[in-house]
Design a protein around this motif. Structure first.
Motif, short mmCIF file in Angstrom:
data_model
loop_
_atom_site.label_atom_id
_atom_site.label_comp_id
_atom_site.label_asym_id
_atom_site.label_seq_id
_atom_site.Cartn_x
_atom_site.Cartn_y
_atom_site.Cartn_z
N MET A 109 0.82 -1.21 0.00
CA MET A 109 0.00 0.00 0.00
C MET A 109 0.85 1.26 0.00
SD MET A 109 -3.28 -0.94 2.37
CE MET A 109 -2.43 -1.78 3.69
N PRO A 156 -2.39 4.06 -5.74
CA PRO A 156 -3.74 3.54 -5.53
C PRO A 156 -4.27 2.87 -6.80
CG PRO A 156 -3.55 5.75 -4.64
CD PRO A 156 -2.27 5.47 -5.38
N GLU A 209 1.64 14.11 -4.41
CA GLU A 209 1.54 12.69 -4.80
C GLU A 209 1.82 11.78 -3.61
OE1 GLU A 209 4.45 10.01 -7.44
OE2 GLU A 209 3.61 11.73 -8.53
N ILE A 245 -1.14 11.82 -1.14
CA ILE A 245 -2.25 11.00 -1.63
C ILE A 245 -1.95 9.53 -1.37
CG2 ILE A 245 -3.42 10.19 -3.72
CD1 ILE A 245 -3.18 13.10 -4.77
N GLN A 246 -0.74 9.11 -1.69
CA GLN A 246 -0.30 7.72 -1.46
C GLN A 246 -0.41 7.37 0.02
OE1 GLN A 246 1.37 5.63 -3.95
NE2 GLN A 246 1.33 3.96 -2.49
N TYR A 247 0.10 8.24 0.88
CA TYR A 247 0.11 7.98 2.31
C TYR A 247 -1.31 7.84 2.86
CZ TYR A 247 0.85 8.58 7.30
OH TYR A 247 0.83 8.40 8.66
N PHE A 248 -2.18 8.80 2.51
CA PHE A 248 -3.53 8.74 3.05
C PHE A 248 -4.34 7.58 2.47
CE2 PHE A 248 -2.67 13.18 4.34
CZ PHE A 248 -2.90 13.01 5.69
N HIS A 249 -4.06 7.21 1.24
CA HIS A 249 -4.70 6.04 0.67
C HIS A 249 -4.27 4.79 1.43
CE1 HIS A 249 -6.58 3.25 -1.94
NE2 HIS A 249 -5.51 2.92 -2.61
N ALA A 250 -2.96 4.67 1.66
CA ALA A 250 -2.45 3.51 2.40
C ALA A 250 -2.99 3.50 3.82
CB ALA A 250 -0.92 3.55 2.43
N GLY A 253 -5.77 4.63 4.88
CA GLY A 253 -7.17 4.19 4.83
C GLY A 253 -7.29 2.66 4.79
N GLY A 254 -6.30 2.00 4.23
CA GLY A 254 -6.31 0.54 4.18
C GLY A 254 -5.78 -0.09 5.46
#
Length: 139
Positions: free
Chosen positions: A60, A65, A125, A128-133, A135-136
């Motif tokens: 992640m 994403p 960028e 976005i990657q950090y917050f997406h990860a 969230g998982g």
């Protein structure tokens, strides 16, 4: 005419020991051939559960994403559940926090190498990657 009695004595290691009395000699016979399924070894934690969780976290954090094979929520939930139920919740928390710190430090070092003209875009960028990860990791 002896009477044999078996008593389950819980041990600190979580492995019960059978203590038989009345074998004629007056001493207790100790056998540790029972394995308690509620005990998780540190090797099992590290080699099975934490390895699986760490791999999912790395995926992640390192892939964009939608750019990786979906991670099974059921598998991750099961690994976390087993660790918590078998008394590894504190270690799991510390490992998760340390691994996340390591990943963030790697991103920070990488940002030092980004040219100023690309810094804002690369930082965005990365967020976005950090917050997406995140969230998982933390539903």
């Amino acid at each position: 005419m002896g009477i044999s009695v078996e008593i389950q004595v819980p041990q600190p290691s979580g492995i019960p020991m059978d203590v038989g009395g009345g074998g004629g000699g007056g001493g207790a016979e100790v056998r540790s051939n029972h394995i308690n399924s509620n005990v998780m070894t540190i090797e099992e934690y590290n080699d099975v559960h934490w390895r699986s969780l760490r791999g999912a976290i790395d995926t992640m954090f390192t892939h964009p994403p939608g750019g990786f094979r979906p991670i099974s929520y059921e598998e991750m939930y099961s690994a976390v559940y087993k660790c918590v139920c078998k008394q590894y919740s504190e270690k799991l928390y510390q490992d998760l926090m340390n691994h996340t710190r390591t990943r963030v430090a790697e991103w920070s070092r990488h940002m030092q190498e980004v040219p100023e003209s690309n810094l804002i875009g690369k930082f965005h960028e990365s967020l976005i990657q950090y917050f997406h990860a995140l969230g998982g990791i933390v539903p």
